[in-house]
Design an enzyme around this catalytic site. Structure first.
Site, mmCIF file in Angstrom:
data_model
loop_
_atom_site.group_PDB
_atom_site.id
_atom_site.type_symbol
_atom_site.label_atom_id
_atom_site.label_comp_id
_atom_site.label_asym_id
_atom_site.label_seq_id
_atom_site.Cartn_x
_atom_site.Cartn_y
_atom_site.Cartn_z
ATOM 1 N N HIS A 105 -5.131 -9.041 -1.634
ATOM 2 C CA HIS A 105 -5.196 -9.543 0.053
ATOM 3 C C HIS A 105 -6.370 -10.651 0.158
ATOM 4 O O HIS A 105 -7.520 -10.973 -0.886
ATOM 5 C CB HIS A 105 -5.838 -7.724 0.977
ATOM 6 C CG HIS A 105 -4.515 -7.030 0.706
ATOM 7 N ND1 HIS A 105 -5.439 -5.933 -0.306
ATOM 8 C CD2 HIS A 105 -3.645 -6.715 1.039
ATOM 9 C CE1 HIS A 105 -3.720 -5.284 -0.289
ATOM 10 N NE2 HIS A 105 -3.184 -5.490 0.611
ATOM 11 N N ASN A 127 2.893 3.327 11.575
ATOM 12 C CA ASN A 127 1.884 3.369 12.407
ATOM 13 C C ASN A 127 2.566 2.628 13.454
ATOM 14 O O ASN A 127 3.103 1.856 12.737
ATOM 15 C CB ASN A 127 0.686 3.820 11.842
ATOM 16 C CG ASN A 127 0.057 2.053 11.969
ATOM 17 O OD1 ASN A 127 0.119 1.341 10.665
ATOM 18 N ND2 ASN A 127 -0.207 1.548 12.993
ATOM 19 N N ALA A 137 3.020 -2.344 4.291
ATOM 20 C CA ALA A 137 2.380 -1.561 4.671
ATOM 21 C C ALA A 137 2.449 -1.928 5.913
ATOM 22 O O ALA A 137 1.315 -2.697 6.223
ATOM 23 C CB ALA A 137 1.866 -0.600 4.392
ATOM 24 N N HIS A 163 -6.762 3.652 6.941
ATOM 25 C CA HIS A 163 -5.937 2.908 5.924
ATOM 26 C C HIS A 163 -5.516 4.153 4.930
ATOM 27 O O HIS A 163 -4.245 4.238 4.528
ATOM 28 C CB HIS A 163 -7.405 3.007 4.652
ATOM 29 C CG HIS A 163 -6.326 2.335 3.802
ATOM 30 N ND1 HIS A 163 -5.362 1.383 3.135
ATOM 31 C CD2 HIS A 163 -6.619 1.786 2.438
ATOM 32 C CE1 HIS A 163 -5.197 0.859 2.062
ATOM 33 N NE2 HIS A 163 -6.222 1.524 1.198
ATOM 34 N N HIS A 211 -3.328 0.980 -4.311
ATOM 35 C CA HIS A 211 -2.683 -0.615 -5.225
ATOM 36 C C HIS A 211 -2.746 0.257 -6.667
ATOM 37 O O HIS A 211 -4.152 0.894 -7.059
ATOM 38 C CB HIS A 211 -3.265 -1.229 -4.355
ATOM 39 C CG HIS A 211 -2.599 -2.466 -3.644
ATOM 40 N ND1 HIS A 211 -1.079 -3.120 -3.428
ATOM 41 C CD2 HIS A 211 -2.906 -1.304 -1.965
ATOM 42 C CE1 HIS A 211 -1.346 -2.746 -2.158
ATOM 43 N NE2 HIS A 211 -2.088 -2.586 -1.110
ATOM 44 N N SER A 250 0.833 -1.078 0.577
ATOM 45 C CA SER A 250 0.063 -0.323 0.088
ATOM 46 C C SER A 250 0.768 0.848 -0.095
ATOM 47 O O SER A 250 0.865 1.300 0.423
ATOM 48 C CB SER A 250 -1.026 0.413 1.047
ATOM 49 O OG SER A 250 -2.074 -1.220 1.188
ATOM 50 N N MET A 254 -1.585 -6.943 6.826
ATOM 51 C CA MET A 254 -2.788 -7.844 6.399
ATOM 52 C C MET A 254 -2.327 -8.544 4.829
ATOM 53 O O MET A 254 -3.038 -8.884 4.360
ATOM 54 C CB MET A 254 -3.679 -6.619 6.033
ATOM 55 C CG MET A 254 -4.449 -5.967 7.305
ATOM 56 S SD MET A 254 -5.567 -4.730 6.745
ATOM 57 C CE MET A 254 -5.880 -3.493 8.958
ATOM 58 N N SER A 255 -0.893 -8.190 4.943
ATOM 59 C CA SER A 255 -0.187 -9.016 3.735
ATOM 60 C C SER A 255 0.682 -10.090 3.526
ATOM 61 O O SER A 255 0.629 -11.000 5.016
ATOM 62 C CB SER A 255 -0.185 -7.886 2.397
ATOM 63 O OG SER A 255 0.934 -7.574 3.212
ATOM 64 N N TYR A 291 -8.784 -10.653 2.643
ATOM 65 C CA TYR A 291 -10.026 -10.072 2.598
ATOM 66 C C TYR A 291 -10.486 -9.245 1.983
ATOM 67 O O TYR A 291 -11.369 -8.866 1.991
ATOM 68 C CB TYR A 291 -9.175 -8.811 4.297
ATOM 69 C CG TYR A 291 -8.403 -8.109 3.527
ATOM 70 C CD1 TYR A 291 -9.060 -6.774 2.365
ATOM 71 C CD2 TYR A 291 -6.743 -7.167 3.714
ATOM 72 C CE1 TYR A 291 -8.563 -5.281 2.079
ATOM 73 C CE2 TYR A 291 -6.306 -5.845 3.553
ATOM 74 C CZ TYR A 291 -6.956 -5.071 2.854
ATOM 75 O OH TYR A 291 -6.178 -4.260 1.501
ATOM 76 N N GLU A 292 -10.221 -9.420 0.674
ATOM 77 C CA GLU A 292 -11.057 -8.406 -0.678
ATOM 78 C C GLU A 292 -12.221 -9.427 -1.067
ATOM 79 O O GLU A 292 -12.972 -9.278 -1.676
ATOM 80 C CB GLU A 292 -9.867 -8.078 -1.705
ATOM 81 C CG GLU A 292 -9.362 -6.868 -0.909
ATOM 82 C CD GLU A 292 -8.193 -6.778 -3.063
ATOM 83 O OE1 GLU A 292 -8.505 -6.704 -3.545
ATOM 84 O OE2 GLU A 292 -6.825 -7.058 -2.147
HETATM 85 N N1 HPA Z 1 -2.117 -3.504 11.338
HETATM 86 C C1 HPA Z 1 -2.213 -3.867 10.161
HETATM 87 N N2 HPA Z 1 -1.890 -3.749 9.164
HETATM 88 C C2 HPA Z 1 -1.103 -2.066 8.523
HETATM 89 C C3 HPA Z 1 -1.251 -2.027 10.331
HETATM 90 C C4 HPA Z 1 -1.386 -1.606 11.287
HETATM 91 O O1 HPA Z 1 -1.263 -1.273 12.629
HETATM 92 N N3 HPA Z 1 -0.790 0.046 9.336
HETATM 93 C C5 HPA Z 1 -0.370 -0.526 8.068
HETATM 94 N N4 HPA Z 1 -1.242 -1.293 7.518
#
Ligand code: HPA
Length: 267
Positions: free
Chosen positions: A81, A230, A111, A242, A59, A29, A206-207, A83-84
């Site tokens: 992903h 983050n 990310a 996001h 993306h 991402s 998440m990937s 989750y999609e």
């Molecule tokens: N959690 C899950 N996926 C992420 C995060 C997070 O804090 N930051 C960027 N992708």
């Protein structure tokens, strides 16, 4: 290799030339910029039958085949992903195509949220191992004995050593750590973050994990890098979203691009 992968590889060679691909890159991402730097041909996923739609904002669903710093690459501008679609194996066909194009190495980027105060937003983390916290596996349903993929050393030691050396040469901090896969698309709760911290995770996202399992299944050597966008939920007062991920990714992406370019540069 599926017949479909061989057919797609032939289609891609007709569009982008016959030279074998050496390295594949999957961009996470907000990290799509690297695809623009490739001197080559961009093929929309929609032209590649069976490729996922990769519909997440941030993306860019193109496969770019060409040269970057003298190395023949295939760059996946968008990943799909779990989750999609609820399918853990959505990246199987793209990775089979990568293999059919000749690649033996894959660089996976993402990310991620950090669980370590000493790896703050804007920094990179070199993935040295992962925890499949989602418990899903992209090889469920695979029939061959090859499904029993050993996952020790999944993140290639030589590639990690080289990447670490190159980052140091650029004065870019690159601490190693363990990446935990959380299925998403909701972010984690503070209690889940505390739990995975206890389990040994240093970053969460998440990937990546399903792709790395598939890549090892296909015999590709893998390097993984997280761009920290983050602090994970509960570890900072900053709100997680996001849009925040997309806004923060370019900070680390610049550093990532520098090291990737060095890595791809011929001696
Ligand atoms: N959690 C899950 N996926 C992420 C995060 C997070 O804090 N930051 C960027 N992708």
């Amino acid at each position: 290799m599926s017949k479909n992968a061989d057919q797609l590889a032939a289609h891609i060679r007709a569009a982008a030339g016959d030279a074998p691909v050496e390295v594949g890159l999957i961009l996470g991402s907000g990290l799509g910029h690297l695809a623009d730097a490739v001197d080559g041909v961009a093929i929309p996923y929609s032209d590649l039958a069976g490729f996922p739609h990769a519909g997440v904002s941030g993306h860019n669903p193109n496969l770019v085949i060409g040269t970057l710093e003298g190395t023949r690459v295939a760059v996946f501008g968008g990943r799909a992903h779990y989750y999609e679609s609820g399918r853990g194996d959505v990246m199987r066909l793209p990775l089979e195509v990568l293999k059919a194009l000749g690649a033996d190495r894959l660089i996976v980027t993402n990310a991620a949220g950090s669980l370590r105060q000493d790896i703050p937003p804007g920094e990179l983390m070199l993935i040295e191992d992962h925890i499949n916290f989602s418990g899903l596996n992209p090889l469920i349903g695979e029939r061959s004995d090859a499904r029993f993929v050993p996952m020790g050393g999944a993140y290639d030691a030589d590639m990690r050593a080289r990447f670490t050396e190159l980052a140091a040469g650029e004065s870019i901090a690159l601490k190693p750590g363990v990446y935990a896969w959380y299925s998403g698309p909701s972010f984690e709760t503070p209690a889940e973050i505390r739990a995975i911290r206890t389990l040994g995770a240093d970053a969460v996202g998440m990937s990546t994990v399903p792709e790395v399992i598939l890549a090892r299944f296909l015999g590709l050597r893998v390097l993984g890098v997280s761009v920290i966008t983050n602090m994970a939920q509960g570890l900072s007062d900053e709100a997680i979203s996001h849009s925040h991920t997309k806004a923060m990714a370019p900070l680390g992406a610049k550093k990532l691009e520098k090291v990737v370019r060095q890595y791809l540069t011929r001696d």
